[in-house]
Design a protein around this motif. Structure first.
Motif, PDB file in Angstrom:
ATOM      1  N   GLU A  99       0.863  -1.342   0.241  1.00  0.00           N
ATOM      2  CA  GLU A  99       0.187  -0.203  -0.012  1.00  0.00           C
ATOM      3  C   GLU A  99       0.579   0.918  -0.244  1.00  0.00           C
ATOM      4  O   GLU A  99       1.487   1.200   0.740  1.00  0.00           O
ATOM      5  CB  GLU A  99      -1.164   0.041   0.658  1.00  0.00           C
ATOM      6  N   GLY A 100       1.001   2.076  -0.914  1.00  0.00           N
ATOM      7  CA  GLY A 100       1.585   3.664  -1.412  1.00  0.00           C
ATOM      8  C   GLY A 100       2.489   3.996  -1.853  1.00  0.00           C
ATOM      9  O   GLY A 100       2.330   4.433  -2.788  1.00  0.00           O
ATOM     10  N   ASP A 101       2.455   2.166  -2.729  1.00  0.00           N
ATOM     11  CA  ASP A 101       3.583   2.287  -3.874  1.00  0.00           C
ATOM     12  C   ASP A 101       2.883   2.661  -5.218  1.00  0.00           C
ATOM     13  O   ASP A 101       1.336   3.529  -5.306  1.00  0.00           O
ATOM     14  CB  ASP A 101       3.710   0.904  -4.157  1.00  0.00           C
ATOM     15  N   VAL A 102       3.175   3.696  -5.574  1.00  0.00           N
ATOM     16  CA  VAL A 102       2.602   4.466  -7.068  1.00  0.00           C
ATOM     17  C   VAL A 102       3.128   4.036  -8.398  1.00  0.00           C
ATOM     18  O   VAL A 102       4.400   3.759  -8.576  1.00  0.00           O
ATOM     19  CB  VAL A 102       2.844   6.124  -7.185  1.00  0.00           C
ATOM     20  N   ILE A 103       2.472   3.472  -8.450  1.00  0.00           N
ATOM     21  CA  ILE A 103       2.326   2.785 -10.103  1.00  0.00           C
ATOM     22  C   ILE A 103       2.106   3.991 -11.790  1.00  0.00           C
ATOM     23  O   ILE A 103       1.011   4.260 -11.796  1.00  0.00           O
ATOM     24  CB  ILE A 103       0.743   1.716 -10.589  1.00  0.00           C
ATOM     25  N   LEU A 104       3.607   3.885 -12.307  1.00  0.00           N
ATOM     26  CA  LEU A 104       3.386   5.413 -13.160  1.00  0.00           C
ATOM     27  C   LEU A 104       3.898   4.766 -14.250  1.00  0.00           C
ATOM     28  O   LEU A 104       2.806   5.393 -15.315  1.00  0.00           O
ATOM     29  CB  LEU A 104       5.381   5.926 -12.904  1.00  0.00           C
ATOM     30  N   GLU A 105       3.816   3.465 -14.915  1.00  0.00           N
ATOM     31  CA  GLU A 105       3.674   2.706 -16.627  1.00  0.00           C
ATOM     32  C   GLU A 105       3.298   1.355 -15.783  1.00  0.00           C
ATOM     33  O   GLU A 105       3.827   0.424 -15.306  1.00  0.00           O
ATOM     34  CB  GLU A 105       4.833   3.247 -16.985  1.00  0.00           C
ATOM     35  N   VAL A 106       2.446   1.054 -17.184  1.00  0.00           N
ATOM     36  CA  VAL A 106       2.138  -0.210 -17.144  1.00  0.00           C
ATOM     37  C   VAL A 106       2.758  -0.731 -18.321  1.00  0.00           C
ATOM     38  O   VAL A 106       1.725   0.064 -19.712  1.00  0.00           O
ATOM     39  CB  VAL A 106       0.819  -0.401 -17.071  1.00  0.00           C
ATOM     40  N   ALA A 107       2.948  -1.489 -18.608  1.00  0.00           N
ATOM     41  CA  ALA A 107       4.153  -1.880 -20.428  1.00  0.00           C
ATOM     42  C   ALA A 107       4.009  -0.870 -20.931  1.00  0.00           C
ATOM     43  O   ALA A 107       4.049  -0.824 -22.502  1.00  0.00           O
ATOM     44  CB  ALA A 107       2.456  -2.761 -21.143  1.00  0.00           C
ATOM     45  N   GLY A 108       5.047  -0.169 -20.553  1.00  0.00           N
ATOM     46  CA  GLY A 108       5.699   1.227 -21.147  1.00  0.00           C
ATOM     47  C   GLY A 108       4.659   2.094 -21.140  1.00  0.00           C
ATOM     48  O   GLY A 108       5.044   3.501 -22.203  1.00  0.00           O
ATOM     49  N   LYS A 109       3.084   2.322 -20.733  1.00  0.00           N
ATOM     50  CA  LYS A 109       2.125   3.432 -21.238  1.00  0.00           C
ATOM     51  C   LYS A 109       2.509   4.292 -19.874  1.00  0.00           C
ATOM     52  O   LYS A 109       2.287   3.277 -19.094  1.00  0.00           O
ATOM     53  CB  LYS A 109       1.381   2.965 -21.844  1.00  0.00           C
ATOM     54  N   SER A 110       1.719   5.209 -20.068  1.00  0.00           N
ATOM     55  CA  SER A 110       1.345   5.668 -18.602  1.00  0.00           C
ATOM     56  C   SER A 110       0.098   5.674 -18.093  1.00  0.00           C
ATOM     57  O   SER A 110      -0.299   5.659 -19.233  1.00  0.00           O
ATOM     58  CB  SER A 110       1.798   7.132 -18.652  1.00  0.00           C
ATOM     59  N   VAL A 111      -0.373   5.590 -17.205  1.00  0.00           N
ATOM     60  CA  VAL A 111      -1.303   5.901 -16.506  1.00  0.00           C
ATOM     61  C   VAL A 111      -1.354   6.524 -15.394  1.00  0.00           C
ATOM     62  O   VAL A 111      -1.047   6.677 -14.476  1.00  0.00           O
ATOM     63  CB  VAL A 111      -1.513   4.626 -15.566  1.00  0.00           C
ATOM     64  N   SER A 112      -2.610   6.995 -15.478  1.00  0.00           N
ATOM     65  CA  SER A 112      -3.487   7.916 -14.533  1.00  0.00           C
ATOM     66  C   SER A 112      -4.782   7.359 -13.533  1.00  0.00           C
ATOM     67  O   SER A 112      -5.149   8.272 -12.883  1.00  0.00           O
ATOM     68  CB  SER A 112      -3.693   9.200 -14.779  1.00  0.00           C
ATOM     69  N   ASN A 113      -5.154   6.517 -14.012  1.00  0.00           N
ATOM     70  CA  ASN A 113      -6.516   5.742 -13.765  1.00  0.00           C
ATOM     71  C   ASN A 113      -6.424   4.059 -14.012  1.00  0.00           C
ATOM     72  O   ASN A 113      -5.907   3.911 -14.880  1.00  0.00           O
ATOM     73  CB  ASN A 113      -7.497   6.409 -13.900  1.00  0.00           C
ATOM     74  N   SER A 114      -7.748   3.560 -12.475  1.00  0.00           N
ATOM     75  CA  SER A 114      -7.038   2.059 -13.725  1.00  0.00           C
ATOM     76  C   SER A 114      -7.443   1.786 -14.987  1.00  0.00           C
ATOM     77  O   SER A 114      -7.254   0.384 -14.701  1.00  0.00           O
ATOM     78  CB  SER A 114      -8.351   1.258 -11.779  1.00  0.00           C
ATOM     79  N   ALA A 115      -8.612   2.100 -15.522  1.00  0.00           N
ATOM     80  CA  ALA A 115      -9.035   1.688 -16.390  1.00  0.00           C
ATOM     81  C   ALA A 115      -7.864   1.837 -17.662  1.00  0.00           C
ATOM     82  O   ALA A 115      -7.784   1.195 -18.452  1.00  0.00           O
ATOM     83  CB  ALA A 115     -10.168   2.497 -17.037  1.00  0.00           C
ATOM     84  N   ASP A 116      -6.776   2.952 -17.220  1.00  0.00           N
ATOM     85  CA  ASP A 116      -5.704   2.644 -18.005  1.00  0.00           C
ATOM     86  C   ASP A 116      -4.367   1.700 -17.891  1.00  0.00           C
ATOM     87  O   ASP A 116      -4.192   1.154 -18.421  1.00  0.00           O
ATOM     88  CB  ASP A 116      -4.648   3.421 -17.731  1.00  0.00           C
ATOM     89  N   VAL A 117      -4.734   0.956 -16.533  1.00  0.00           N
ATOM     90  CA  VAL A 117      -4.179  -0.281 -15.938  1.00  0.00           C
ATOM     91  C   VAL A 117      -4.508  -1.136 -17.482  1.00  0.00           C
ATOM     92  O   VAL A 117      -3.802  -1.986 -17.672  1.00  0.00           O
ATOM     93  CB  VAL A 117      -3.972  -0.345 -14.748  1.00  0.00           C
ATOM     94  N   ARG A 118      -5.833  -1.080 -17.110  1.00  0.00           N
ATOM     95  CA  ARG A 118      -6.809  -2.314 -17.309  1.00  0.00           C
ATOM     96  C   ARG A 118      -6.658  -2.360 -19.109  1.00  0.00           C
ATOM     97  O   ARG A 118      -5.573  -3.780 -19.119  1.00  0.00           O
ATOM     98  CB  ARG A 118      -7.740  -2.115 -17.169  1.00  0.00           C
ATOM     99  N   ASP A 119      -6.690  -1.444 -19.244  1.00  0.00           N
ATOM    100  CA  ASP A 119      -5.833  -1.739 -20.848  1.00  0.00           C
ATOM    101  C   ASP A 119      -4.908  -1.351 -21.904  1.00  0.00           C
ATOM    102  O   ASP A 119      -4.551  -2.928 -22.305  1.00  0.00           O
ATOM    103  CB  ASP A 119      -6.508  -0.424 -21.421  1.00  0.00           C
TER     104      ASP A 119
END
Length: 516
Positions: A463-483
């Motif tokens: 808890e408290g970790d910040v996910i900045l990118e997923v698969a090389g793409k910046s994310v700003s919400n859970s929808a970005d992570v899902r995509d």
């Protein structure tokens, strides 16, 4: 004379029997007893002594003796010294024994490798009359009195005394120390023409004989023998770990002493032991001679060590990360984050790049990159081979100077908003936009909950970790992570690579993704 009735002998096997008796005779001869022969023409089986053979084989001077180390020891032992230090007792210490600051990296290291009391090998401090004393080992590297020992042996010393193999005592001056490699250079004041040891140029091979000479438990001038058990050991003391592991018994007080090969050259400086009890269990670690050479040269020249710096946070390329990046092998050093205004950032190196070679020399892992860069002087121009988003390229940069201090890590997280963004399915974590969580900044999504039985927990998410990118793409919400996860599945990836920030440190984590 031993008589056996002929009826007990099988004529068809008499020749075989004769050979057996002859073999027995040769075995007996090997231990210096009179040789017996067999006479097949006699009416009875007769054994007879052979005085000539008995005389030859009982000559002790003709019997092969085990090869010892006495000749080598006689030659190298005079170069080894005992080191004793004194320091004024600090009022705030309060304890009965000298020790590192509780919880510090060095205290944790020596608690793991030095002994249950957390003290370094050979540095059992003793309190009395306002002084703390300690002892270790060292060895001369030149006839004019320069000697090598461990940094932790002389660190903080007000006075250093050395005792030679002949029993003479001298005062020594600390010329310079390098805490990162635990090497110190001292010089004896007064005296000349000291016997000295040579640092080896040979490559160490696993299985080579090794002799450890030093001052265990203050006994002085002790020699132990063993072999090289392993090389390239990382024992968690820093980015430059590259220790030789030996099984020659090494104990407290051996710190700073040399490990010799069979040529009488120093292959390493004994610096640590692995021991649950504080005594030798056959696992000791030595700083390689090539590292000692480069460090000592700088200490002698300017009293300190300067190392090249490219300004990146790096991490190993695991098999999961390699799969996420489409690499065939889990090799190279993954750039977690370039430091602002550092040489790497100025050269265009980005998070997610993999450094695969330095000046054309292959980089196996992150540790090797750190050692390679650290071996260059600041201001050196180098070429880095980079894998950038699946494309190979070459980057030229000029090395900076490795800072002597480590920047303190700040806690970026304040009170979290109780309103969650929706769960990220199949990964076992819940996230919220960073902008909605106080103190988390504006980039990425914050992990607000982790399923202890999920894949994310297995990979170390908290808890408290910040996910900045997923698969090389910046994310700003859970929808970005899902995509991003959906796209990785479409590319038939077994795992997805996330860039995660914890405190002020960024790293990549490869997390397996479920199919379907």
């Amino acid at each position: 004379m031993i008589d056996l009735p002929t009826s007990q002998l099988n004529p068809a096997r008499s020749k075989v029997t004769a050979r057996k008796f002859a073999l027995m005779a040769s075995v007996v001869a090997g231990v210096g007893v009179a040789v017996y022969g067999f006479n097949p023409s006699a009416d009875k089986a007769e054994f007879f002594t052979s005085p000539a053979h008995a005389q030859v084989n009982t000559d002790v001077s003709k019997v092969a003796q085990p090869i010892g180390f006495a000749d080598i020891v006689e030659r190298v032992k005079p170069s080894v010294i005992s080191v004793k230090i004194r320091m004024k007792e600090k009022a705030e210490a309060g304890g009965e024994e000298w020790s590192f600051q509780p919880g510090s990296p060095m205290e944790r290291f020596f608690r793991r490798f030095g002994g249950p009391d957390g003290l370094p090998p050979g540095m059992r401090g003793r309190r009395g009359h306002g002084l703390v004393t300690g002892q270790g080992s060292g060895f001369f590297i030149s006839a004019d009195g320069y000697a090598v020992t461990n940094n932790h042996v002389v660190d903080g010393a007000d006075k250093v005394e050395v005792t030679t193999d002949e029993g003479k005592t001298f005062t020594a001056k600390v010329i310079g120390t390098d805490p990162r490699t635990d090497i110190a250079l001292i010089k004896i004041e007064g005296g000349s023409n000291f016997p000295f040891a040579r640092l080896s140029d040979d490559k160490v091979r696993i299985g080579d004989w090794v002799l450890a000479v030093g001052n265990p438990f203050g006994l002085g001038g002790s020699v132990t023998a063993g072999i090289v058990s392993a090389s390239g050991r990382d024992i968690g003391t820093g980015p430059y770990d590259d220790f030789i592991q030996i099984d020659a018994p090494v104990n407290k007080g051996n710190s700073g002493g040399p490990a010799f090969n069979m040529k009488g050259d120093v292959i390493g400086v004994n610096t640590a032991i692995y021991s649950p009890s504080g005594g030798s269990v056959g696992i000791a670690f030595s700083i390689p001679a090539n590292t000692v050479k480069s460090v000592v040269a700088q200490l002698k020249d300017k009293g300190s060590v300067s190392r090249g710096w490219i300004g990146v946070q790096i991490q190993p390329v695991t098999s999961d990360i390699a799969d996420s990046l489409g690499l065939k092998k889990a090799e190279g050093a993954l750039v977690a984050e370039p430091q602002p205004n550092g040489p790497a950032a100025k050269a265009g190196i980005q998070s997610g790049d993999v450094i695969t070679a330095v000046n054309g020399d292959h980089v196996r892992d992150a540790r090797e990159l750190a050692r390679t860069i650290g071996s260059f002087a600041p201001g050196t121009s180098i070429k880095l081979n980079i894998l950038h988003k699946g494309t190979d390229k070459v980057v030229n940069l000029t090395l900076g100077t490795l800072p002597n201090t480590v920047e303190a890590r700040a806690d970026l997280y304040g009170d979290r908003d109780s309103s969650h963004d929706s769960d990220v399915p199949r990964l076992g974590l819940s996230v919220a936009p960073a902008a909605s969580v106080a103190g988390a900044g504006t980039e990425g999504v914050v992990v607000v909950d982790v399923d202890p039985k999920g894949a994310a927990a297995d990979r170390g998410f908290k808890e408290g970790d910040v996910i900045l990118e997923v698969a090389g793409k910046s994310v700003s919400n859970s929808a970005d992570v899902r995509d991003a996860i959906k796209a990785a599945r479409a590319d038939e990836k077994n795992s997805v690579l996330m860039r995660v920030r914890t405190g002020s440190t960024a790293r990549f984590i490869a997390i397996p993704i479920a199919k379907g």
